[in-house]
Design an enzyme around this catalytic site. Structure first.
Site, PDB file in Angstrom:
ATOM      1  CD  GLU A 252      49.221  24.746 111.210  1.00  0.00           C
ATOM      2  OE1 GLU A 252      49.070  24.964 110.005  1.00  0.00           O
ATOM      3  OE2 GLU A 252      48.670  23.799 111.805  1.00  0.00           O
TER       4      GLU A 252
ATOM      5  CD  GLU B 163      44.596  25.351 113.981  1.00  0.00           C
ATOM      6  OE1 GLU B 163      44.485  24.576 113.015  1.00  0.00           O
ATOM      7  OE2 GLU B 163      44.961  26.531 113.865  1.00  0.00           O
TER       8      GLU B 163
END
Ligand SMILES: *[C@@H]1O[C@H](CO)[C@@H](O)[C@H](O)[C@H]1NC(C)=O
Ligand SMILES: *[C@@H]1O[C@H](CO)[C@@H](O)[C@H](O)[C@H]1NC(C)=O
Ligand SMILES: *[C@@H]1O[C@H](CO)[C@@H](O)[C@H](O)[C@H]1NC(C)=O
Ligand SMILES: *[C@@H]1O[C@H](CO)[C@@H](O)[C@H](O)[C@H]1NC(C)=O
Ligand SMILES: *[C@@H]1O[C@H](CO)[C@@H](O)[C@H](O)[C@H]1NC(C)=O
Length: 485
Positions: free
Chosen positions: A127, A273
């Site tokens: 991220e 995720e």
């Protein structure tokens, strides 16, 4: 002689074939598309071999890691489990050197691959474009991605091992007021960069990797309709002729629209995720987690996909085991994402085959705990003037996130509250004698103060050692596997 060896090998090969068909049949119905994120930010960790056995016992055959730690990789060797290894954000800058990227690949991919670890992906960063990083990784992520994939290609493994960048869903949005998926576009401040990344992934047949968190949609927006976070209906959003019944689909399709807008609407997407935490917030509890996963797993098993992308979706659940040493900057729930507790016990019913049966995952085997002893508030303590300071100290160096509002231990009285904090510290310190003093405010006990949803834990003993012989054994296995191909 040679002939008989070849014959034996043939027999071995046939036996392998038969047994893998058998295993395949036994695990038929288990969902092939499901992996888990195996994070290791815990003060006490189960031995990697125990974790790998637990994965296998549950038919989980994909894992996503956050690094390429040697002991984890050794435990995965020979397991057949597909692995996504990772380069942490703080190493992205060094990967802008092709020489360093080649070193990383040879040390952390090719070597393990040869030793029987089934590596499928390399995650480049994690991220990296979160606004909270202030743009620190904007200049380094794409060069790092290019260097790693090029190094994989140069090493001759690029056809089977793909580099990708696990991104947060905040890299795209629906810019118009309706917030419908069809208006999805990459975030304006990084749209050029995203477009280049997507083109590069596409040229290398690598998937786009995205993290999608319905829990965070609920947590982050006042008035978010709670049913829309789950998969059992009750709340809808209409986008032209499509009716969305849950935010996961809407979010995923916003990405599909963003990819369409840069001309690559068909590129493969994997969900790096997805999950629901079980503590640390009023909406983070066992009931909601069970509800979320039941809905998600049914859909994955049915290969339902989303309105814009029907069919299989490869997903990685977040996460495998609770991590009591994670930063709680995002919220107290951050340490409670595990589908297993810290000690490898399943938390709630979960049917990975997607049939929605109320059964529990198989727990970790042969887990070793510290002695059955707790540290609690001493009711005979006279001077309570330092109690607050001592609780603070205990909670600063251990995990008290279950005491907060809406959490599993939020309804304790003041004494039990102190006991909880003292015990968490005592366990975190491996029950060291001096760690249960707190100036006479604490004492040790063999009495279990767990009550209701609030668990007074005994930590696991995490002094495991890796077996030095394992690599040798593995090379032998690898050589054999080579013959059998
Ligand atoms: C391999 O990965 C480990 C763990 O993530 C890291 O510490 C190490 O620097 C990497 N090796 C190389 C040669 O980059
Ligand atoms: C980003 O900037 C803010 C405000 O200037 C600062 O508080 C924060 O520490 C910075 N974060 C990082 C990761 O550099
Ligand atoms: C990224 O590169 C730009 C242009 O070269 C430069 O202005 C900026 O400071 C760099 N950002 C970081 C975080 O290094
Ligand atoms: C229990 O401890 C937590 C964390 O220190 C604190 O926020 C809470 O107010 C305490 N509750 C009681 C009843 O003392
Ligand atoms: C303490 O009690 C709880 C709830 O009754 C139970 O689940 C847990 O296993 C007990 N812990 C130990 C170490 O016996």
């Amino acid at each position: 002689m040679l002939h008989s060896i070849v014959h034996t090998l043939k027999m071995v090969k046939i036996w392998f074939l038969l047994s893998s068909i058998l295993v395949g049949l036994l695990s038929a119905g288990l969902v092939e598309c499901i992996g888990v994120n195996w994070g290791t930010m815990a003060t006490h960790q189960l031995p990697p071999k125990t974790v790998v056995q637990m994965l296998q016992a549950n038919g989980i055959n994909k894992v996503k890691l956050f690094d390429a730690a040697q002991n984890t990789m050794n435990a995965l060797a020979g397991s057949g489990i597909e692995v996504m290894v990772a380069i942490p954000n703080d190493q992205l800058a060094s990967m802008t050197s092709y020489k360093r990227a080649k070193q990383w690949v040879s040390r952390n991919v090719t070597r393990f691959n040869f030793n029987g670890v089934n590596i499928k992906y390399v995650a480049v960063g994690n991220e990296p474009f979160l606004p909270s990083y202030n743009g620190s990784f904007l200049n380094t992520t794409l060069p790092a991605l290019q260097n790693i994939q090029n190094a994989l290609n140069e090493a001759g493994v690029g056809d089977n091992i793909k580099a990708t960048v696990p991104l947060n869903a905040d890299v795209y949005s629906s810019p118009d007021n309706n917030q419908v998926p069809s208006s999805g576009r990459f975030r304006a401040d990084i749209s050029g960069l995203m477009s280049e990344i997507v083109q590069f992934l596409n040229r290398n047949n690598a998937p786009f990797s995205i993290n999608i968190y319905p829990f965070l949609s609920l947590y982050g927006s006042e008035g978010f309709p709670i049913d829309y976070a789950f998969f059992d209906g009750g709340s809808t959003v209409i986008d032209n002729d499509i009716t969305y019944t849950n935010v996961f689909d809407a979010n995923f399709d916003t990405l599909v629209s963003s990819l369409r807008a840069v001309g690559l609407g068909n590129m493969p997407i994997l969900v790096g995720e997805v999950g629901w935490p079980t503590d640390g917030n009023k909406d983070a509890n066992l009931g909601y987690a069970e509800r979320f996963y039941t809905g998600l797993l049914k859909r994955v098993a049915a290969k339902q996909g989303t309105p814009l992308r029907p069919g299989n979706i490869e997903i990685y659940l977040f996460g495998l085991i609770d991590e009591d040493a994670k930063s709680i900057a995002p919220g107290n729930f951050e340490r409670h994402w595990g589908i297993f507790r810290y000690d490898g016990q399943p938390k709630f019913p979960m049917d990975l085959s997607g049939q929605g049966q109320k059964r529990y995952l198989t727990a970790a085997k042969n887990v070793e705990y510290l002695p059955t002893e707790w540290c609690v508030f001493n009711p005979n303590a006279r001077d309570l003037s330092k109690l607050g300071d001592n609780i603070n100290y205990a909670c600063t160096f251990s995990d008290c996130t279950s005491l907060g509002y809406g959490s599993s231990c939020n309804n304790l009285d003041a004494q039990s509250n102190a006991s909880y904090a003292f015990n968490m510290y005592f366990q975190a310190e491996n029950q060291a004698y001096m760690s249960c003093s707190f100036g006479g405010l604490a004492m040790r006990t063999k009495q279990n103060l767990s009550q209701g949803s609030c668990s007074f834990i005994i930590q696991i003993s995490s002094s495991y050692s890796s077996e030095p012989s394992s690599l040798v054994t593995l090379s032998i296995v690898a050589v054999f596997a080579f013959f059998l191909v």
